[in-house]
Scaffold this active site. Structure first.
Site, PDB file in Angstrom:
ATOM      1  N   SER A  24     -23.125   3.900 -14.884  1.00 16.99           N
ATOM      2  CA  SER A  24     -21.734   4.380 -14.911  1.00 16.99           C
ATOM      3  C   SER A  24     -21.672   5.907 -14.907  1.00 16.99           C
ATOM      4  O   SER A  24     -20.577   6.473 -14.905  1.00 16.99           O
ATOM      5  CB  SER A  24     -21.005   3.815 -16.135  1.00 16.99           C
ATOM      6  OG  SER A  24     -21.712   4.118 -17.321  1.00 16.99           O
ATOM      7  N   HIS A 157      23.641  -4.766  -5.830  1.00 21.19           N
ATOM      8  CA  HIS A 157      23.198  -5.494  -4.616  1.00 21.19           C
ATOM      9  C   HIS A 157      23.107  -4.552  -3.413  1.00 21.19           C
ATOM     10  O   HIS A 157      23.230  -4.996  -2.271  1.00 21.19           O
ATOM     11  CB  HIS A 157      24.147  -6.654  -4.287  1.00 21.19           C
ATOM     12  CG  HIS A 157      24.485  -7.521  -5.455  1.00 21.19           C
ATOM     13  ND1 HIS A 157      23.770  -8.648  -5.801  1.00 21.19           N
ATOM     14  CD2 HIS A 157      25.463  -7.403  -6.405  1.00 21.19           C
ATOM     15  CE1 HIS A 157      24.302  -9.201  -6.887  1.00 21.19           C
ATOM     16  NE2 HIS A 157      25.317  -8.450  -7.274  1.00 21.19           N
ATOM     17  N   SER A 278       6.640  14.354  12.147  1.00 22.58           N
ATOM     18  CA  SER A 278       5.996  13.305  12.934  1.00 22.58           C
ATOM     19  C   SER A 278       5.140  13.965  14.001  1.00 22.58           C
ATOM     20  O   SER A 278       5.515  15.001  14.556  1.00 22.58           O
ATOM     21  CB  SER A 278       7.064  12.426  13.581  1.00 22.58           C
ATOM     22  OG  SER A 278       6.538  11.771  14.725  1.00 22.58           O
ATOM     23  N   LYS A 284      11.770  14.399  13.604  1.00 22.89           N
ATOM     24  CA  LYS A 284      11.609  13.688  12.335  1.00 22.89           C
ATOM     25  C   LYS A 284      11.342  14.609  11.142  1.00 22.89           C
ATOM     26  O   LYS A 284      10.649  15.612  11.252  1.00 22.89           O
ATOM     27  CB  LYS A 284      10.442  12.692  12.417  1.00 22.89           C
ATOM     28  CG  LYS A 284      10.676  11.484  13.301  1.00 22.89           C
ATOM     29  CD  LYS A 284      11.833  10.596  12.829  1.00 22.89           C
ATOM     30  CE  LYS A 284      11.540   9.861  11.554  1.00 22.89           C
ATOM     31  NZ  LYS A 284      10.514   8.822  11.744  1.00 22.89           N
ATOM     32  N   GLU A 291       7.938   7.864  -0.464  1.00 24.36           N
ATOM     33  CA  GLU A 291       7.319   6.597  -0.034  1.00 24.36           C
ATOM     34  C   GLU A 291       6.019   6.351  -0.793  1.00 24.36           C
ATOM     35  O   GLU A 291       5.700   5.221  -1.166  1.00 24.36           O
ATOM     36  CB  GLU A 291       7.049   6.632   1.471  1.00 24.36           C
ATOM     37  CG  GLU A 291       8.327   6.627   2.292  1.00 24.36           C
ATOM     38  CD  GLU A 291       8.037   6.965   3.743  1.00 24.36           C
ATOM     39  OE1 GLU A 291       7.745   6.044   4.513  1.00 24.36           O
ATOM     40  OE2 GLU A 291       8.096   8.156   4.102  1.00 24.36           O
TER      41      GLU A 291
HETATM   42  N1  ARG Z   1     -21.835   2.707 -20.036  1.00 21.03           N
HETATM   43  C1  ARG Z   1     -21.394   1.782 -21.026  1.00 21.03           C
HETATM   44  C2  ARG Z   1     -19.895   1.529 -20.879  1.00 21.03           C
HETATM   45  O1  ARG Z   1     -19.274   2.271 -20.226  1.00 21.03           O
HETATM   46  C3  ARG Z   1     -21.668   2.325 -22.383  1.00 21.03           C
HETATM   47  C4  ARG Z   1     -21.961   1.318 -23.426  1.00 21.03           C
HETATM   48  C5  ARG Z   1     -23.194   0.589 -23.069  1.00 21.03           C
HETATM   49  N2  ARG Z   1     -23.674  -0.182 -24.131  1.00 21.03           N
HETATM   50  C6  ARG Z   1     -24.670  -1.050 -23.981  1.00 21.03           C
HETATM   51  N3  ARG Z   1     -25.052  -1.673 -24.998  1.00 21.03           N
HETATM   52  N4  ARG Z   1     -25.228  -1.250 -22.809  1.00 21.03           N
HETATM   53  O2  ARG Z   1     -19.343   0.578 -21.408  1.00 21.03           O
END
Ligand code: ARG
Length: 468
Positions: A24, A157, A278, A284, A291
């Site tokens: 992550s 409406h 446009s 335009k 939008e």
């Molecule tokens: N990267 C993990 C998350 O975002 C952090 C916690 C991970 N914990 C674990 N026991 N693998 O949730």
């Protein structure tokens, strides 16, 4: 070596596919300031309870300063084992301060760390977003104050119903935004609990003090239950909901601006800086911002439903599914921020075409309800009055005579009632509390201004500066 956090237990390293799915760091690195603030509070507490010497604490704090600067300045060099922000910070701290660094994770888990980081990130973001909504509301209030007694058709409406003053219409959107701000404050209150000290799930056998880290990080209190502390993502779901509903409100404003900017309505003209052209049609001028405000709401609602589906049925406590909290959270906050800024600019620079609005609002049929109320004032039951006026409308529409003439000639209506069909006359009549005449809007303007001032005050007081 990849996976070095738990290498003791494993004979081999992780597969590439596992890393690609599991990591992550590419998205959670944006919480580096929160992660480092949490580590500072944690090591200060560890030293206070005797689990670190003062020298070890200071060595770790100095290393954390280095890591923070590297990350802030884009100089941080990630390695393959930097699975997430928590791993990356600890790995680098331990490189800089090998002996003391090995103690930073005492009585702590990434499970309580991530819960802390996301809370702190969300707290700062909600405070910021609340400020942006208040800025937008100021723009709305300013227009509502300066458009005077301009009036336009009110719709149900999407059919012309009864005319209302433009300031009344603008404030209606303003009040919806006030509820969005209030939802942010509500969420901030529930969020104001530090999960640090919950450990992986069950606390620790070491003498840690969660209340100390909670206070240092500007939280009102520490968690009550360690299992709940690492499992709870309500604040993420709430933020995804409140950004969705705010997005829905902006989409409704957007939809009206799209209609109002059309040639058929012609109620507003857009500033060049906030409209697009446009590539093919030279004439335009398009309301793209409005939008997109309408379109982005779909994405915000998608983030909410996606995340609720992720959480649904998860057993206690931490499950890796929960790593799926951050991308929708960041995306929804980024999306609503951009939308608010662009729509604020569009509304701030808009020109209201009040003659075009009045031309539609003064359509005599819009005064039909006021004619019925004229009859009620002389004692006629409303249901009968509705019938009398309805019949005149039917005869006028059938081409017998203009409505004004039929009203003037009617024995129970007459010239005084016909005067209600004069431009601007019927809207001015509607003076009941909270109604749409310019006069009735005067107290609404001050009530709304008071509400904004109160919310600004709450926002000022809610801003927290962690002491670390
Ligand atoms: N990267 C993990 C998350 O975002 C952090 C916690 C991970 N914990 C674990 N026991 N693998 O949730």
């Amino acid at each position: 070596m990849a996976g070095e956090l738990w290498e003791g237990r494993f004979a081999g390293g992780p597969s590439e596919a596992l890393q690609a799915l599991n990591d992550s760091f590419p998205f959670d690195r944006r919480m580096f300031r929160q992660d480092i603030a949490g580590s500072r509070a944690h090591v200060a507490m560890l030293a206070d309870v005797g689990l670190l010497t003062d020298a070890e604490r200071d060595e770790i704090l100095a290393a954390l300063d280095v890591v923070e600067a590297e990350m802030a300045e884009g100089r941080f060099e990630a390695v393959a084992s930097d699975e997430d922000i928590h791993t990356a910070v600890e790995r680098r701290v331990t490189e800089i301060a090998p002996d003391a660094g090995g103690k930073i994770h005492t009585a702590r888990s990434r499970n309580d760390q991530v819960a802390l980081d996301v809370r702190m990130w969300t707290r700062a973001e909600l405070l910021d977003l609340a400020g942006l909504v208040l800025d937008f509301q100021d723009i709305v209030l300013n227009h509502a104050r300066t458009v005077g007694d301009a009036h336009l058709p009110g719709y149900t409406h999407l059919q012309q119903a009864q005319s209302v003053s433009l300031s009344h219409h603008l404030l209606a959107h303003g009040w919806a935004l006030s509820r969005d701000v209030s939802r942010m404050f509500d969420c901030l209150e529930r969020l104001d609990v530090s999960p640090l000290g919950a450990g992986a799930l069950a606390g620790s056998s070491l003498p840690i003090e969660p209340s100390q880290t909670a206070a240092a990080l500007g939280f009102a209190r520490p968690f009550d239950n360690s299992l709940d502390a690492v499992s709870d993502r309500d604040y993420v779901a709430e933020t995804l909901f409140l950004t969705s509903l705010l997005g829905v409100h902006l989409s409704r404003i957007g939809e009206e601006l799209i209609l109002w900017a059309s040639t058929e309505f012609g109620f507003v003209s857009l500033d060049d800086a906030f409209s697009t052209g446009s590539s093919m049609m030279p004439q335009k001028k398009n309301p793209d911002i409005a939008e997109l405000a309408r379109g982005k709401a779909g994405r915000l609602v998608g983030n909410l439903t996606g995340f609720l589906t992720t959480l649904k049925g998860l057993p206690l406590t931490y499950n890796k599914d929960m790593q799926e909290d951050k991308e929708p959270l960041f995306d929804s906050c980024d999306t609503i921020r951009l939308t608010l800024l662009a729509l604020s600019g569009m509304v701030e620079t808009i020109t209201f075409e009040t003659d075009a609005m009045a031309a539609q609002a003064d359509n005599p049929y819009s005064a039909a309800t006021d004619l019925a109320e004229f009859l009620v004032r002389s004692g006629m039951p409303f249901r009968s009055a509705h019938g009398v006026v309805g019949e005149l409308v039917r005869r006028a529409l059938a081409g017998e005579a203009p409505l004004t003439e039929l009203v003037a000639a009617h024995p129970e209506l007459g010239p005084d009632a016909a005067a209600l069909l004069e431009p601007g006359a019927s809207v001015a009549q509607r003076t009941s509390p909270g109604a749409g005449s310019a006069a009735a809007v005067v107290p609404q303007l001050s009530a709304f201004a008071d509400r904004l001032a109160t919310d600004r005050g709450l926002l000022e007081r809610a801003r927290v500066e962690p002491t670390l």
